[in-house]
Design a protein around this motif. Structure first.
Motif, PDB file in Angstrom:
ATOM      1  N   ASP A   1       0.815  -1.223   0.000  1.00  0.00           N
ATOM      2  CA  ASP A   1       0.000   0.000   0.000  1.00  0.00           C
ATOM      3  C   ASP A   1       0.847   1.271   0.000  1.00  0.00           C
ATOM      4  OD1 ASP A   1       1.029   0.105   2.558  1.00  0.00           O
ATOM      5  OD2 ASP A   1      -0.920  -0.009   3.576  1.00  0.00           O
ATOM      6  N   GLY A   2       2.166   1.111  -0.092  1.00  0.00           N
ATOM      7  CA  GLY A   2       3.063   2.261  -0.133  1.00  0.00           C
ATOM      8  C   GLY A   2       3.580   2.709   1.224  1.00  0.00           C
ATOM      9  N   SER A   3       3.090   2.130   2.313  1.00  0.00           N
ATOM     10  CA  SER A   3       3.564   2.497   3.649  1.00  0.00           C
ATOM     11  C   SER A   3       4.894   1.812   3.940  1.00  0.00           C
ATOM     12  CB  SER A   3       2.528   2.110   4.707  1.00  0.00           C
ATOM     13  OG  SER A   3       2.350   0.706   4.743  1.00  0.00           O
ATOM     14  N   ASN A   4       5.618   2.347   4.923  1.00  0.00           N
ATOM     15  CA  ASN A   4       6.932   1.811   5.296  1.00  0.00           C
ATOM     16  C   ASN A   4       7.065   1.705   6.814  1.00  0.00           C
ATOM     17  OD1 ASN A   4       8.570   1.774   2.625  1.00  0.00           O
ATOM     18  ND2 ASN A   4       7.528   3.741   2.640  1.00  0.00           N
ATOM     19  N   PRO A   5       6.365   0.732   7.423  1.00  0.00           N
ATOM     20  CA  PRO A   5       6.452   0.586   8.872  1.00  0.00           C
ATOM     21  C   PRO A   5       7.818   0.052   9.308  1.00  0.00           C
ATOM     22  CG  PRO A   5       5.221  -1.237   7.937  1.00  0.00           C
ATOM     23  CD  PRO A   5       5.488  -0.275   6.811  1.00  0.00           C
ATOM     24  N   ILE A   6       8.134   0.241  10.579  1.00  0.00           N
ATOM     25  CA  ILE A   6       9.375  -0.286  11.145  1.00  0.00           C
ATOM     26  C   ILE A   6       9.422  -1.798  10.917  1.00  0.00           C
ATOM     27  CG2 ILE A   6      10.680  -0.646  13.280  1.00  0.00           C
ATOM     28  CD1 ILE A   6      10.748   2.204  12.298  1.00  0.00           C
ATOM     29  N   ALA A   7      10.573  -2.309  10.504  1.00  0.00           N
ATOM     30  CA  ALA A   7      10.730  -3.729  10.181  1.00  0.00           C
ATOM     31  C   ALA A   7      10.902  -4.544  11.461  1.00  0.00           C
ATOM     32  CB  ALA A   7      11.919  -3.935   9.259  1.00  0.00           C
ATOM     33  N   ILE A   8       9.800  -4.693  12.181  1.00  0.00           N
ATOM     34  CA  ILE A   8       9.844  -5.417  13.459  1.00  0.00           C
ATOM     35  C   ILE A   8      10.405  -6.829  13.293  1.00  0.00           C
ATOM     36  CG2 ILE A   8       8.412  -6.361  15.318  1.00  0.00           C
ATOM     37  CD1 ILE A   8       6.657  -3.829  15.002  1.00  0.00           C
ATOM     38  N   PRO A   9       9.952  -7.614  12.303  1.00  0.00           N
ATOM     39  CA  PRO A   9      10.499  -8.974  12.183  1.00  0.00           C
ATOM     40  C   PRO A   9      12.016  -8.991  12.004  1.00  0.00           C
ATOM     41  CG  PRO A   9       8.518  -8.765  10.866  1.00  0.00           C
ATOM     42  CD  PRO A   9       8.879  -7.380  11.317  1.00  0.00           C
ATOM     43  N   ARG A  10      12.528  -8.138  11.154  1.00  0.00           N
ATOM     44  CA  ARG A  10      13.964  -8.121  10.870  1.00  0.00           C
ATOM     45  C   ARG A  10      14.770  -7.669  12.086  1.00  0.00           C
ATOM     46  NH1 ARG A  10      13.730  -4.749   6.871  1.00  0.00           N
ATOM     47  NH2 ARG A  10      12.785  -6.334   5.565  1.00  0.00           N
ATOM     48  N   ILE A  11      14.294  -6.640  12.763  1.00  0.00           N
ATOM     49  CA  ILE A  11      15.018  -6.105  13.923  1.00  0.00           C
ATOM     50  C   ILE A  11      14.976  -7.083  15.091  1.00  0.00           C
ATOM     51  CG2 ILE A  11      15.048  -4.255  15.638  1.00  0.00           C
ATOM     52  CD1 ILE A  11      13.979  -2.403  13.350  1.00  0.00           C
ATOM     53  N   VAL A  12      13.778  -7.579  15.392  1.00  0.00           N
ATOM     54  CA  VAL A  12      13.647  -8.536  16.499  1.00  0.00           C
ATOM     55  C   VAL A  12      14.452  -9.799  16.203  1.00  0.00           C
ATOM     56  CG1 VAL A  12      12.035 -10.014  17.759  1.00  0.00           C
ATOM     57  CG2 VAL A  12      11.431  -7.641  17.277  1.00  0.00           C
ATOM     58  N   GLY A  13      14.406 -10.269  14.953  1.00  0.00           N
ATOM     59  CA  GLY A  13      15.158 -11.465  14.594  1.00  0.00           C
ATOM     60  C   GLY A  13      16.655 -11.273  14.769  1.00  0.00           C
ATOM     61  N   ALA A  14      17.177 -10.130  14.321  1.00  0.00           N
ATOM     62  CA  ALA A  14      18.612  -9.874  14.422  1.00  0.00           C
ATOM     63  C   ALA A  14      19.085  -9.892  15.866  1.00  0.00           C
ATOM     64  CB  ALA A  14      18.954  -8.533  13.774  1.00  0.00           C
ATOM     65  N   TYR A  15      18.337  -9.224  16.749  1.00  0.00           N
ATOM     66  CA  TYR A  15      18.775  -9.152  18.147  1.00  0.00           C
ATOM     67  C   TYR A  15      18.439 -10.412  18.939  1.00  0.00           C
ATOM     68  CZ  TYR A  15      20.155  -4.355  17.379  1.00  0.00           C
ATOM     69  OH  TYR A  15      20.790  -3.236  16.909  1.00  0.00           O
ATOM     70  N   THR A  16      17.380 -11.108  18.577  1.00  0.00           N
ATOM     71  CA  THR A  16      17.078 -12.371  19.260  1.00  0.00           C
ATOM     72  C   THR A  16      18.179 -13.385  18.985  1.00  0.00           C
ATOM     73  OG1 THR A  16      14.686 -12.004  19.133  1.00  0.00           O
ATOM     74  CG2 THR A  16      15.422 -14.262  19.510  1.00  0.00           C
ATOM     75  N   GLY A  17      18.586 -13.481  17.718  1.00  0.00           N
ATOM     76  CA  GLY A  17      19.664 -14.402  17.386  1.00  0.00           C
ATOM     77  C   GLY A  17      20.959 -14.047  18.083  1.00  0.00           C
ATOM     78  N   SER A  18      21.301 -12.768  18.097  1.00  0.00           N
ATOM     79  CA  SER A  18      22.570 -12.365  18.701  1.00  0.00           C
ATOM     80  C   SER A  18      22.553 -12.530  20.225  1.00  0.00           C
ATOM     81  CB  SER A  18      22.922 -10.928  18.318  1.00  0.00           C
ATOM     82  OG  SER A  18      21.979 -10.010  18.823  1.00  0.00           O
TER      83      SER A  18
END
Length: 200
Positions: free
Chosen positions: A145-162
């Protein structure tokens, strides 16, 4: 794109404690369950299911994790894990485990939230705008729809793994510092990968 992001954080090591192993197993199980719930939702340019994309990423990521374990072995990081095949095995399990958790959480949350993970090339024309778009896309999701919300999955995934990987590092290391650095580095590598896709 996400498969590349995970591997910078792969420069640390494997669980000794039962607590670290339990955390890793629990996070992976939750992420896989969330992923499979929406496995048939087709995504990406090749119409692969999320489950298929996850499998591809795990196979590719595991191979890179094994390679990074060799680099960690050469640098003797961490020293407590020693040398030889035993030391390499711990480093390899740590790197692959961290990636599986990161990718599982990212894919699972993206499926549950119906967020895209593939990079969408900008049609802005201006080089500076394209660079800005690619960098923002490391931490935002470009929706249909053209919106750009914060990439919660990518951010949470990066820090959960680390943070999961940091939990099984030897106790004399600064686990929080390492986890924050690895998660942030993973997102930064994602931005560089976006730039590659944008200008290739």
């Amino acid at each position: 794109m996400q498969r590349f992001k995970a591997f910078v954080g792969a420069l640390r090591p494997k669980a000794r404690s039962a607590g670290g192993r339990s955390l890793a197993i629990a996070l992976a199980a939750i992420a896989l369950a969330a992923t499979s719930a929406h496995a048939q939702w087709r995504v990406g340019r090749d119409s692969a299911t999320r489950w298929t994309k996850f499998g591809r990423s795990i196979a590719y990521g595991s191979a890179l994790g094994l390679a990074y374990a060799g680099a960690d072995q050469a640098r003797h990081q961490p020293e407590e894990w020693g040398d030889g095949w035993s030391g390499y095995g711990k480093r390899a399990a740590s790197n692959v485990g961290e990636f599986v958790i990161q990718e599982g959480v990212t894919e699972g949350l993206a499926a549950a939230m119906r967020r895209p993970l593939d990079y969408q090339v900008c049609h802005c024309g201006n080089a500076m705008k394209r660079i800005g778009y690619a960098l923002r896309a490391a931490v935002t999701d470009h929706m249909s729809d053209g919106s750009n919300p914060i990439a919660i999955p990518r951010i949470v995934g990066a820090y959960t793994g680390s943070f999961a990987q940091a939990s099984w590092r030897p106790s004399n290391s600064d686990r929080t510092k390492v986890a924050l650095l690895n998660g942030t580095t993973s997102l930064g590598i994602g931005a560089l990968i976006n730039l590659f896709y944008e200008f290739r």
